[in-house]
Design an enzyme around this catalytic site. Structure first.
Site, PDB file in Angstrom:
ATOM      1  N   ASP A 233       4.025  -2.307  16.702  1.00  0.00           N
ATOM      2  CA  ASP A 233       5.446  -1.935  16.690  1.00  0.00           C
ATOM      3  C   ASP A 233       5.673  -0.534  16.113  1.00  0.00           C
ATOM      4  OD1 ASP A 233       5.914  -4.442  17.700  1.00  0.00           O
ATOM      5  OD2 ASP A 233       7.266  -5.096  16.105  1.00  0.00           O
TER       6      ASP A 233
ATOM      7  N   ARG B 222      14.733  -3.563  16.821  1.00  0.00           N
ATOM      8  CA  ARG B 222      13.921  -3.457  15.613  1.00  0.00           C
ATOM      9  C   ARG B 222      13.489  -2.009  15.419  1.00  0.00           C
ATOM     10  NH1 ARG B 222      12.393  -7.964  13.159  1.00  0.00           N
ATOM     11  NH2 ARG B 222      10.419  -7.109  12.433  1.00  0.00           N
TER      12      ARG B 222
ATOM     13  N   HIS C 100      -1.927 -27.947  44.109  1.00  0.00           N
ATOM     14  CA  HIS C 100      -0.687 -28.654  44.435  1.00  0.00           C
ATOM     15  C   HIS C 100      -0.611 -29.927  43.610  1.00  0.00           C
ATOM     16  CE1 HIS C 100       2.699 -30.026  46.799  1.00  0.00           C
ATOM     17  NE2 HIS C 100       2.103 -31.207  46.914  1.00  0.00           N
TER      18      HIS C 100
ATOM     19  N   ALA D 117       0.842  -1.198   0.000  1.00  0.00           N
ATOM     20  CA  ALA D 117       0.000   0.000   0.000  1.00  0.00           C
ATOM     21  C   ALA D 117       0.874   1.244   0.000  1.00  0.00           C
ATOM     22  CB  ALA D 117      -0.886  -0.003   1.244  1.00  0.00           C
TER      23      ALA D 117
HETATM   24  P1  FAD Z   1       4.107  -6.862  12.197  1.00  0.00           P
HETATM   25  O1  FAD Z   1       3.857  -8.176  12.788  1.00  0.00           O
HETATM   26  O2  FAD Z   1       5.487  -6.471  11.868  1.00  0.00           O
HETATM   27  O3  FAD Z   1       3.190  -6.796  10.894  1.00  0.00           O
HETATM   28  C1  FAD Z   1       3.240  -5.726  10.005  1.00  0.00           C
HETATM   29  C2  FAD Z   1       2.790  -6.210   8.630  1.00  0.00           C
HETATM   30  O4  FAD Z   1       2.561  -5.071   7.808  1.00  0.00           O
HETATM   31  C3  FAD Z   1       3.821  -7.066   7.911  1.00  0.00           C
HETATM   32  O5  FAD Z   1       3.251  -8.300   7.575  1.00  0.00           O
HETATM   33  C4  FAD Z   1       4.187  -6.244   6.663  1.00  0.00           C
HETATM   34  O6  FAD Z   1       4.399  -7.069   5.526  1.00  0.00           O
HETATM   35  C5  FAD Z   1       2.961  -5.370   6.488  1.00  0.00           C
HETATM   36  N1  FAD Z   1       3.217  -4.088   5.827  1.00  0.00           N
HETATM   37  C6  FAD Z   1       4.060  -3.098   6.229  1.00  0.00           C
HETATM   38  N2  FAD Z   1       3.974  -2.047   5.396  1.00  0.00           N
HETATM   39  C7  FAD Z   1       3.057  -2.373   4.435  1.00  0.00           C
HETATM   40  C8  FAD Z   1       2.526  -1.694   3.302  1.00  0.00           C
HETATM   41  N3  FAD Z   1       2.913  -0.453   2.996  1.00  0.00           N
HETATM   42  N4  FAD Z   1       1.602  -2.330   2.553  1.00  0.00           N
HETATM   43  C9  FAD Z   1       1.191  -3.574   2.883  1.00  0.00           C
HETATM   44  N5  FAD Z   1       1.642  -4.266   3.947  1.00  0.00           N
HETATM   45  C10 FAD Z   1       2.568  -3.669   4.719  1.00  0.00           C
HETATM   46  N6  FAD Z   1       6.586 -10.713  20.361  1.00  0.00           N
HETATM   47  C11 FAD Z   1       5.965 -11.360  21.374  1.00  0.00           C
HETATM   48  O7  FAD Z   1       5.025 -10.814  21.950  1.00  0.00           O
HETATM   49  N7  FAD Z   1       6.361 -12.613  21.762  1.00  0.00           N
HETATM   50  C12 FAD Z   1       7.373 -13.253  21.159  1.00  0.00           C
HETATM   51  O8  FAD Z   1       7.710 -14.375  21.536  1.00  0.00           O
HETATM   52  C13 FAD Z   1       8.055 -12.597  20.105  1.00  0.00           C
HETATM   53  N8  FAD Z   1       9.063 -13.207  19.463  1.00  0.00           N
HETATM   54  C14 FAD Z   1       9.666 -12.574  18.416  1.00  0.00           C
HETATM   55  C15 FAD Z   1      10.697 -13.228  17.776  1.00  0.00           C
HETATM   56  C16 FAD Z   1      11.328 -12.632  16.708  1.00  0.00           C
HETATM   57  C17 FAD Z   1      12.459 -13.349  16.013  1.00  0.00           C
HETATM   58  C18 FAD Z   1      10.891 -11.349  16.264  1.00  0.00           C
HETATM   59  C19 FAD Z   1      11.554 -10.694  15.082  1.00  0.00           C
HETATM   60  C20 FAD Z   1       9.876 -10.681  16.899  1.00  0.00           C
HETATM   61  C21 FAD Z   1       9.251 -11.291  17.990  1.00  0.00           C
HETATM   62  N9  FAD Z   1       8.218 -10.675  18.683  1.00  0.00           N
HETATM   63  C22 FAD Z   1       7.610 -11.306  19.725  1.00  0.00           C
HETATM   64  C23 FAD Z   1       7.747  -9.326  18.320  1.00  0.00           C
HETATM   65  C24 FAD Z   1       6.454  -9.403  17.468  1.00  0.00           C
HETATM   66  O9  FAD Z   1       6.712 -10.163  16.303  1.00  0.00           O
HETATM   67  C25 FAD Z   1       5.997  -8.003  17.088  1.00  0.00           C
HETATM   68  O10 FAD Z   1       5.850  -7.220  18.248  1.00  0.00           O
HETATM   69  C26 FAD Z   1       4.652  -8.061  16.360  1.00  0.00           C
HETATM   70  O11 FAD Z   1       4.742  -8.851  15.199  1.00  0.00           O
HETATM   71  C27 FAD Z   1       4.201  -6.647  15.991  1.00  0.00           C
HETATM   72  O12 FAD Z   1       2.977  -6.725  15.340  1.00  0.00           O
HETATM   73  P2  FAD Z   1       2.500  -5.604  14.317  1.00  0.00           P
HETATM   74  O13 FAD Z   1       1.154  -6.021  13.856  1.00  0.00           O
HETATM   75  O14 FAD Z   1       2.678  -4.265  14.916  1.00  0.00           O
HETATM   76  O15 FAD Z   1       3.532  -5.670  13.097  1.00  0.00           O
HETATM   77  P1  NAD Z   2      16.568  -6.001  22.148  1.00  0.00           P
HETATM   78  O1  NAD Z   2      16.313  -4.555  22.309  1.00  0.00           O
HETATM   79  O2  NAD Z   2      15.866  -6.968  23.016  1.00  0.00           O
HETATM   80  O3  NAD Z   2      18.130  -6.275  22.332  1.00  0.00           O
HETATM   81  C1  NAD Z   2      19.105  -5.618  21.584  1.00  0.00           C
HETATM   82  C2  NAD Z   2      20.449  -5.778  22.295  1.00  0.00           C
HETATM   83  O4  NAD Z   2      21.476  -5.363  21.419  1.00  0.00           O
HETATM   84  C3  NAD Z   2      20.555  -4.926  23.561  1.00  0.00           C
HETATM   85  O5  NAD Z   2      21.003  -5.719  24.616  1.00  0.00           O
HETATM   86  C4  NAD Z   2      21.556  -3.845  23.154  1.00  0.00           C
HETATM   87  O6  NAD Z   2      22.313  -3.367  24.247  1.00  0.00           O
HETATM   88  C5  NAD Z   2      22.415  -4.589  22.153  1.00  0.00           C
HETATM   89  N1  NAD Z   2      23.128  -3.742  21.197  1.00  0.00           N
HETATM   90  C6  NAD Z   2      22.680  -2.628  20.568  1.00  0.00           C
HETATM   91  N2  NAD Z   2      23.626  -2.157  19.725  1.00  0.00           N
HETATM   92  C7  NAD Z   2      24.685  -2.999  19.813  1.00  0.00           C
HETATM   93  C8  NAD Z   2      25.952  -3.053  19.181  1.00  0.00           C
HETATM   94  N3  NAD Z   2      26.320  -2.148  18.262  1.00  0.00           N
HETATM   95  N4  NAD Z   2      26.786  -4.067  19.504  1.00  0.00           N
HETATM   96  C9  NAD Z   2      26.440  -4.989  20.424  1.00  0.00           C
HETATM   97  N5  NAD Z   2      25.248  -4.977  21.066  1.00  0.00           N
HETATM   98  C10 NAD Z   2      24.377  -4.005  20.758  1.00  0.00           C
HETATM   99  O7  NAD Z   2      16.308  -6.286  20.594  1.00  0.00           O
HETATM  100  P2  NAD Z   2      16.129  -7.639  19.779  1.00  0.00           P
HETATM  101  O8  NAD Z   2      16.687  -8.795  20.513  1.00  0.00           O
HETATM  102  O9  NAD Z   2      16.634  -7.352  18.407  1.00  0.00           O
HETATM  103  O10 NAD Z   2      14.558  -7.792  19.719  1.00  0.00           O
HETATM  104  C11 NAD Z   2      13.766  -6.746  19.129  1.00  0.00           C
HETATM  105  C12 NAD Z   2      12.404  -6.699  19.755  1.00  0.00           C
HETATM  106  O11 NAD Z   2      11.635  -7.819  19.322  1.00  0.00           O
HETATM  107  C13 NAD Z   2      12.415  -6.788  21.266  1.00  0.00           C
HETATM  108  O12 NAD Z   2      12.589  -5.533  21.868  1.00  0.00           O
HETATM  109  C14 NAD Z   2      11.054  -7.329  21.564  1.00  0.00           C
HETATM  110  O13 NAD Z   2      10.150  -6.258  21.615  1.00  0.00           O
HETATM  111  C15 NAD Z   2      10.738  -8.190  20.357  1.00  0.00           C
HETATM  112  N6  NAD Z   2      10.941  -9.626  20.706  1.00  0.00           N
HETATM  113  C16 NAD Z   2      10.196 -10.165  21.713  1.00  0.00           C
HETATM  114  C17 NAD Z   2      10.380 -11.484  22.054  1.00  0.00           C
HETATM  115  C18 NAD Z   2       9.547 -12.072  23.152  1.00  0.00           C
HETATM  116  O14 NAD Z   2       8.552 -11.466  23.520  1.00  0.00           O
HETATM  117  N7  NAD Z   2       9.900 -13.238  23.680  1.00  0.00           N
HETATM  118  C19 NAD Z   2      11.309 -12.272  21.407  1.00  0.00           C
HETATM  119  C20 NAD Z   2      12.056 -11.696  20.406  1.00  0.00           C
HETATM  120  C21 NAD Z   2      11.857 -10.364  20.063  1.00  0.00           C
END
Ligand code: FAD
Ligand code: NAD
Length: 478
Positions: free
Chosen positions: A312, A273, A446, A117
């Site tokens: 996000d 991120r 328990h 979009a």
């Molecule tokens: P997103 O999930 O990023 O979705 C945004 C969507 O918008 C995407 O599909 C993208 O393709 C679409 N989009 C963007 N711009 C456009 C456009 N212009 N036109 C059409 N489509 C578009 N969170 C947790 O709570 N628990 C976890 O265990 C956890 N684990 C994670 C592990 C990893 C490796 C990562 C990377 C993230 C993790 N997170 C976790 C974070 C979680 O994924 C995000 O907080 C969540 O997905 C955010 O949701 P959202 O809907 O804001 O955006």
């Molecule tokens: P994060 O913010 O958790 O960790 C980033 C780490 O990188 C920090 O400890 C920071 O000090 C370090 N860092 C930053 N710059 C650096 C550099 N130049 N060299 C070395 N270290 C550096 O970020 P993430 O692990 O990328 O995850 C991103 C987000 O995704 C999280 O904040 C969270 O919101 C979401 N997430 C959530 C889950 C979950 O809920 N279980 C799991 C994965 C991701």
């Protein structure tokens, strides 16, 4: 031109939940997703990472029994993993959930457009779909574009330098994995890859791992990493790399100036991120920003009338359940409800080994707000179920933070195997305004780990002044 009441951009846990709720409320709704429904969380985040973490844990359990005797179980041959098959199993889960999201949207009569979009003004966008360009004009726009992995200068993604998306779909276990950033992703995936056989080194800029969590919660994880042979470089940065298609040679500089040279098959950059704010015409929408994020109020309204933003895109915590809660709320607001987003109890879980959970205020956060608190803590090593599950290893505990004056629960944290499943009870306690006495008066099953929450509350009450306890006891009851 498609005219609609509600236009949702992004099919992640923010956008699809908003669209489904809007559809359920009878609002004419269009959702635009450029990639796959489910977004970061379902396709390349929460679900795939947790699948891999689970598989790695199963492998590790079997490995620990090889040639030895764990719980009386001995395994003769070392187990092996075929990562391509593990990834295929993970993809099966993702596909199934992706179909589930499609089904929910269909049942709610949401029209889905596949494509990117681009906005020309705050209420109008064009979408490049497979079948041509569609223009959509809406009364209400919900922006849920999500986020993408942050990169570092000199460590741009490509070849062996990868983000969390690529590591979740590798077909071979890298022999040497270098992780930059010891936050959520770096440690969840670093732990999983250590368990499946990689030699893992973690470089973290700050002085300790998981610097956004209070330190006592992170110590059991640090112990696990050290015992598992993960090398940690703290207060360190990757200064430079040389890369070929097959490997990376990295120069790591520690805070004291010490230089270490490392070689790795894959370099995983997990340094946070960034919101997805580029390439879709945000600049044409005249919304105010809050640093890199879109500024919103407590109803997720941007500065532009009838344009909301969620998930996000609007800031920390960048968690799926926060995105979904905001999505649901915004849809209901458009449907005429009176709602506002209350961020008091957004739980967070880090799926490391052991797991960490936190909801509400931690002791340092309460102190920073000058709140007088009582803190109750209970070690998992004294919980029967934890012993039967080996959940108390590495020094796990449950901790409850309550106001000193009225014992209202302000926060609950825990670290230990399986504690992620306790966080619902912790969150409910805060959301319902529970007192320590309410936890005390709740009969906990328990033997379960939940008893540690009860015991932590009892411990908090023992630390509280006796006269306050008497007042609460007299005032309690239904
Ligand atoms: P997103 O999930 O990023 O979705 C945004 C969507 O918008 C995407 O599909 C993208 O393709 C679409 N989009 C963007 N711009 C456009 C456009 N212009 N036109 C059409 N489509 C578009 N969170 C947790 O709570 N628990 C976890 O265990 C956890 N684990 C994670 C592990 C990893 C490796 C990562 C990377 C993230 C993790 N997170 C976790 C974070 C979680 O994924 C995000 O907080 C969540 O997905 C955010 O949701 P959202 O809907 O804001 O955006
Ligand atoms: P994060 O913010 O958790 O960790 C980033 C780490 O990188 C920090 O400890 C920071 O000090 C370090 N860092 C930053 N710059 C650096 C550099 N130049 N060299 C070395 N270290 C550096 O970020 P993430 O692990 O990328 O995850 C991103 C987000 O995704 C999280 O904040 C969270 O919101 C979401 N997430 C959530 C889950 C979950 O809920 N279980 C799991 C994965 C991701």
């Amino acid at each position: 031109m498609i005219r609609t009441k509600v236009l949702v951009i992004g099919g992640g846990p923010g956008g699809y939940v908003a669209a489904v709720r809007a559809g359920q409320l009878g609002l004419d709704t269009v959702l635009v997703e450029a990639s796959r429904l489910g977004g970061t969380c379902l396709i390349r985040g929460c679900i795939p990472s947790k699948a891999l973490i689970h598989a790695a844990g199963r492998l590790d359990d079997v490995k620990r029994a090889v040639g030895g005797d764990t719980l009386g179980i001995a395994v003769r041959e070392p187990p092996s993993i075929d990562l391509a098959r593990t990834v295929a199993w993970k993809d099966g889960i993702v596909d199934r959930l992706n179909r589930g999201v499609q089904g929910l949207l269909r049942s709610a009569k949401v029209r889905v457009l596949e494509g990117w979009a681009t906005f020309s003004d705050a209420k109008t966008c064009t979408v490049e779909t497979g079948g041509g360009v569609e223009t959509v004009r809406a009364e209400h726009v919900i922006l849920a574009n999500g986020s993408e992995a942050a990169s570092l200068p000199g460590l741009e993604f490509g070849g062996p330098v990868i983000s969390s998306s690529e590591i979740l779909s590798l077909d071979r276990v890298p022999e040497r994995l270098l992780v930059v950033g010891a936050g959520y992703i770096g440690l969840e995936l670093g732990t999983a890859f250590r368990k499946i056989g990689s030699e893992v080194t973690v470089v973290e800029a700050r002085e300790r791992i998981l610097p956004n969590w209070d330190e006592p919660l992170t110590l059991p994880v640090k112990r696990w990493l050290e015992r598992a042979g993960v090398t940690l470089h703290l207060r360190a940065r990757v200064e430079a790399i040389e890369r070929t298609d097959a490997e990376v040679r990295a120069t790591v500089r520690a805070g004291d100036g010490t230089i270490t040279r490392l070689r790795a098959d894959k370099l995983l950059v997990t340094v946070g991120r960034i919101p997805q704010t580029r390439g879709w015409g945000l600049e044409t929408m005249a919304v105010d920003m809050n640093g890199p994020f879109i500024r919103v109020d407590e109803r997720c309204r941007t500065s532009m009338r009838d344009v909301s933003a969620i998930g996000d895109l609007v800031g920390e915590p960048m968690l799926a359940h926060k995105a979904s809660a905001q999505g649901r709320m915004v849809a209901e607001l458009i449907g005429g409800a009176r709602r506002r987003f209350d961020a008091v109890a957004i739980p967070a879980v880090c799926f490391t080994d052991p797991e960490i959970v936190s909801v509400g205020l931690s002791p340092p956060e309460a102190a920073a707000r000058s709140l007088e608190t009582v803190i109750g803590q209970f070690p998992l090593s004294a919980n029967g179920r934890a012993l039967t599950l080996e959940a108390g290893e590495y020094g796990g505990f449950v901790r409850v933070v309550a106001r000193r004056d009225d014992h209202r629960v302000l926060g609950v944290q825990a670290v230990g195997a399986h504690v992620s499943e306790l966080v619902g009870e912790f969150t409910l306690a805060i959301e319902m305004g529970a007192l320590l006495e309410d936890i005390e008066g709740t009969i906990h099953t328990h033997p379960t780990l939940t008893e540690a929450f009860h015991d932590a509350a009892l411990s908090g009450l023992e630390h509280a002044a006796p006269e306050v306890r008497t007042i609460q006891a007299v005032g309690g009851g239904f």
